[in-house]
Design a protein around this motif. Structure first.
Motif, short mmCIF file in Angstrom:
data_model
loop_
_atom_site.label_atom_id
_atom_site.label_comp_id
_atom_site.label_asym_id
_atom_site.label_seq_id
_atom_site.Cartn_x
_atom_site.Cartn_y
_atom_site.Cartn_z
N ARG A 346 0.87 -0.97 -0.14
CA ARG A 346 -0.08 0.21 0.19
C ARG A 346 0.85 1.51 0.05
O ARG A 346 0.46 2.43 0.17
CB ARG A 346 -0.65 -0.55 1.16
CG ARG A 346 -2.30 -0.77 1.42
CD ARG A 346 -3.14 -1.32 0.18
NE ARG A 346 -2.85 0.06 -0.42
CZ ARG A 346 -3.37 0.11 -1.80
NH1 ARG A 346 -3.32 -0.91 -2.68
NH2 ARG A 346 -3.85 1.09 -2.46
N GLU A 347 1.93 1.11 0.28
CA GLU A 347 3.10 2.79 0.18
C GLU A 347 2.98 2.92 -1.73
O GLU A 347 2.72 2.64 -2.44
CB GLU A 347 4.41 1.97 0.32
CG GLU A 347 4.94 1.12 -0.31
CD GLU A 347 4.92 -0.12 -0.02
OE1 GLU A 347 6.52 -0.68 -0.43
OE2 GLU A 347 4.08 -0.64 0.87
N PRO A 348 3.17 4.59 -1.64
CA PRO A 348 3.59 5.06 -2.71
C PRO A 348 3.87 4.07 -3.41
O PRO A 348 4.74 3.64 -3.19
CB PRO A 348 3.77 5.96 -2.70
CG PRO A 348 3.74 5.95 -0.69
CD PRO A 348 3.86 5.18 -0.35
N ALA A 349 3.86 4.41 -5.17
CA ALA A 349 4.58 4.09 -6.00
C ALA A 349 5.60 4.77 -6.50
O ALA A 349 5.58 6.33 -7.03
CB ALA A 349 3.74 3.52 -7.34
N THR A 350 6.41 3.97 -6.87
CA THR A 350 7.03 4.78 -8.09
C THR A 350 7.43 5.30 -9.63
O THR A 350 7.20 4.00 -10.26
CB THR A 350 9.03 4.83 -7.87
OG1 THR A 350 9.45 4.58 -6.15
CG2 THR A 350 10.08 5.22 -8.85
N LEU A 351 7.33 5.79 -10.66
CA LEU A 351 7.32 6.58 -11.78
C LEU A 351 8.05 6.54 -12.74
O LEU A 351 9.31 7.69 -11.99
CB LEU A 351 5.74 7.23 -12.01
CG LEU A 351 5.74 7.84 -13.64
CD1 LEU A 351 4.58 6.36 -13.83
CD2 LEU A 351 4.18 9.00 -13.33
N GLY A 352 8.04 6.60 -12.83
CA GLY A 352 9.27 6.30 -14.00
C GLY A 352 9.39 6.46 -16.07
O GLY A 352 8.72 5.14 -15.76
N PHE A 353 10.25 7.73 -16.52
CA PHE A 353 9.90 8.15 -17.91
C PHE A 353 11.71 7.77 -18.42
O PHE A 353 12.37 8.49 -17.73
CB PHE A 353 9.71 9.48 -17.67
CG PHE A 353 7.66 9.27 -18.10
CD1 PHE A 353 7.58 9.75 -19.55
CD2 PHE A 353 6.88 9.14 -16.84
CE1 PHE A 353 5.68 9.71 -19.58
CE2 PHE A 353 5.38 8.55 -17.01
CZ PHE A 353 4.83 9.33 -18.59
#
Length: 622
Positions: A346-353
């Motif tokens: 449930r912890e925040p996700a990491t978004l990568g471009f």
């Protein structure tokens, strides 16, 4: 040219009918069995009537008295045949109707499913009115000939049986049948060829009328505020007039051919009586046989029309099927992978471009596409808020669409917790990421239904928690029926800011680990917006990383990092104070935003103390 086109339509139409039969063989068999039974009984009834006249009526007239037993037997025979014909009609109509509506329902589902599979770029190239027509009137048109098809097949069997029985009866009468029946079929073929272009044009105009109507209704606010009612009415009336003329052309052609199709069997009956009278005088046939053949021609007139009905509807069917198959055969869907992210996490996700390039396909195939993003690389760390800032057309909304996989990059990778979003299952992606779009969309349903969307595990407690986080619990509680309040089509009973907060609550109710806000609070008061963003950043149960397309200085200042984009490229990144001090373009843009916001605030203050015209007060954020 026209003839070749007509043959092509006939061939395509028969292939469409073949597809229908392959998809519903059992139901079609039931319908055809009923139709064949009816057809054979029509022939039988003709010979029974002939026998009654020749063997019962004529002798009774000659004797001057009727035989009760013979009359009872004749009545019983006619009654039995009538009952069996009713059974045949029931089986034919029930099977044909069930088959037609089953196919229409199945293909509406297929078209709708295909709409959901196709990428956003494909939808941008097709108007909403056209898509509605594809799923509704085009599907109906494609399978419209199914209703008379079993009747037509049974009629063909009946015609073969009728010609065979004529040869058994008398060769001269059979020649009359061989002249009339092919003439009927040829007339139906000519009818179909003439009808083909008219039906195709009418079907195309139906879609255009639907498109104009949808566009006008959807843009009713613009039409009324810009005083374009008369122009839109004239635009719709012109296209509706074209459709009227096309349908009149169809009706006029039917008006020419229908009397001919009705008259030809009657001429056949007259010819039978003339030839039959001669043959009767020659002693070649009996009264019973003459009456049977004459009656046969009379009762064949209506069933033979079924062939004409099928042929007449084939052009419309082909036009509808081609429009439906254009959707079903469209390419560009985005297949999902098999990878999943831990649902218990449930912890925040990491978004990568990573080196992302993207370009929209051209509206016309021969034109080159335009790249709107190039070499875009950045990261939204877990639990952080990153603001996307840039001038109009810089590619901010495209980046937001890529983040939630509404579109896929042409090159490069978009990842969630290091996993390429193209490798994730649809369920895993939907459970991890939520987008709140720039233009809020609200269904014509209750507040509760708009937030839950029938998702499992989203009860009233979760709904109220999401509403509180979106600063929407106050106005929802004040609604007449609370969560059960109907909000109207597109949320017309709510203000712009209320709709935005409702759609934000919808996204939050699913407890996403990454929240993408595409200018999603532009209609909300700045103080309310600040409270919303502060609530989203507050530590709690898991929380979410946030990627926000921002314009207001107050929103930008809340971000942990700002990414400044121009012409589809990341020009600079850093904190808001750093970019203000080092990037002149960024400073000029934010200053311009701030000045525009101050003007909007002044106008808002003016509106609050100035009476609002009736009907417009709902657009003021409550």
């Amino acid at each position: 040219m026209a003839s070749g086109t007509s043959r092509d339509v006939l061939g395509k139409g028969l292939r469409v009918l073949g597809r229908a039969i392959r998809e519903q063989p059992r139901i079609f068999a039931v319908a055809v069995s009923g139709s064949v039974l009816f057809g054979l009984l029509v022939i039988a009834s003709a010979y029974v009537v002939g026998a009654v006249v020749g063997e019962v009526v004529v002798p009774a007239v000659e004797r001057g008295e009727a035989a009760g037993g013979a009359l009872a037997l004749a009545a019983s025979a006619l009654f039995g045949i009538s009952v069996l014909r009713v059974v045949g009609i029931f089986g034919r109509r029930l099977g044909a109707g069930y088959m037609q509506y089953r196919l229409q329902a199945a293909y509406r589902r297929r078209v709708t499913r295909r709409y959901l599979d196709l990428p956003l770029a494909w939808h941008h190239r097709n108007s909403t009115g056209t898509l509605l027509s594809n799923a509704n009137s085009d599907v109906e048109a494609a399978w419209y000939p199914i209703a008379p098809l079993p009747f037509a097949v049974g009629t063909l069997v009946m015609l073969v049986g009728a010609v065979a029985s004529l040869f058994v009866t008398d060769w001269a009468l059979a020649l009359v049948g061989l002249a009339v029946f092919p003439a009927l079929f040829a007339l139906n073929v000519v009818y179909s060829r003439r009808m083909a272009p008219r039906q195709a044009r009418a079907q195309r105009l139906r879609a255009e009328v639907s498109g104009i109507a949808h566009e006008s209704f959807d843009g009713a606010l613009v039409v009324k505020t810009m005083g374009r009612e008369s122009q839109e009415t004239a635009r719709f009336a012109a296209r509706a007039g074209d459709l009227r003329d096309a349908l009149i052309s169809v009706g006029r052609l039917r008006g020419v051919f229908d009397p001919m199709l009705e008259t030809l069997p009657s001429l056949g009956t007259l010819a039978v009586l003339v030839v039959g009278a001669v043959r009767l005088q020659q002693g070649a046939i009996t009264v019973t046989e003459l009456v049977s053949v004459a009656f046969l021609f009379t009762v064949l007139a209506f069933p033979v029309r079924a062939i004409g009905w099928v042929l007449a509807e084939l052009p419309r069917s082909v036009a509808g099927w081609e429009r439906v198959s254009r959707v079903l055969d469209a390419t560009g869907e985005m297949p999902y992978g098999d990878a999943t992210l831990d649902p218990a996490r449930r912890e925040p996700a990491t978004l990568g471009f990573t080196d992302v390039h993207f370009g929209y396909e051209p509206a016309e195939a021969h034109r080159p596409g335009t790249e709107v993003l190039g070499e875009v690389t950045f990261t939204v760390p877990a639990g952080k808020t990153v603001a996307l800032v840039g001038p109009t057309g810089a590619g901010k909304s495209t980046i937001a669409s890529l983040a939630v996989r509404l579109v896929d990059p042409d090159r490069g990778r978009v990842t969630l917790d290091g996993v390429d979003v193209r490798e994730l299952t649809a369920a895993s992606l939907a459970a991890t990421v939520a987008l709140v779009a720039q233009v809020p969309f609200v269904f014509d349903d209750t507040v509760r239904a708009n937030i839950t969307l029938d998702r499992a595990g989203v009860g009233d407690d979760e709904v109220w928690a999401a509403l509180r986080l979106a600063e929407a619990d106050g106005f929802v509680a004040a609604l007449p029926d609370g969560l059960d309040t109907m909000v109207g089509e597109r949320g017309t009973s709510l203000s712009g800011g209320q709709r935005q907060r409702l759609t934000l609550a919808r996204a939050l109710a699913g407890r996403p680990r990454l929240l993408v806000l595409d200018d999603a609070t532009s209609a909300v008061d700045p103080r309310v917006e600040a409270a919303i963003l502060a609530g989203l950043r507050a530590p709690g149960d898991g929380g979410a990383s946030i990627l926000v397309v921002a314009y207001r200085r107050a929103t930008i200042a809340l971000a942990d990092e700002v990414i400044y984009v121009e012409q589809g490229r990341v020009v600079a990144r850093g904190t808001h104070p750093e970019l203000l001090a080092t990037v002149p373009g960024y400073a000029d843009l934010v200053t311009a935003y701030e000045q525009a916001e101050q003007e909007r605030e002044q106008n808002r203050t003016y509106d609050e103390v100035t009476p609002v015209p009736s009907g417009l007060e709902m657009e003021v954020d409550r």
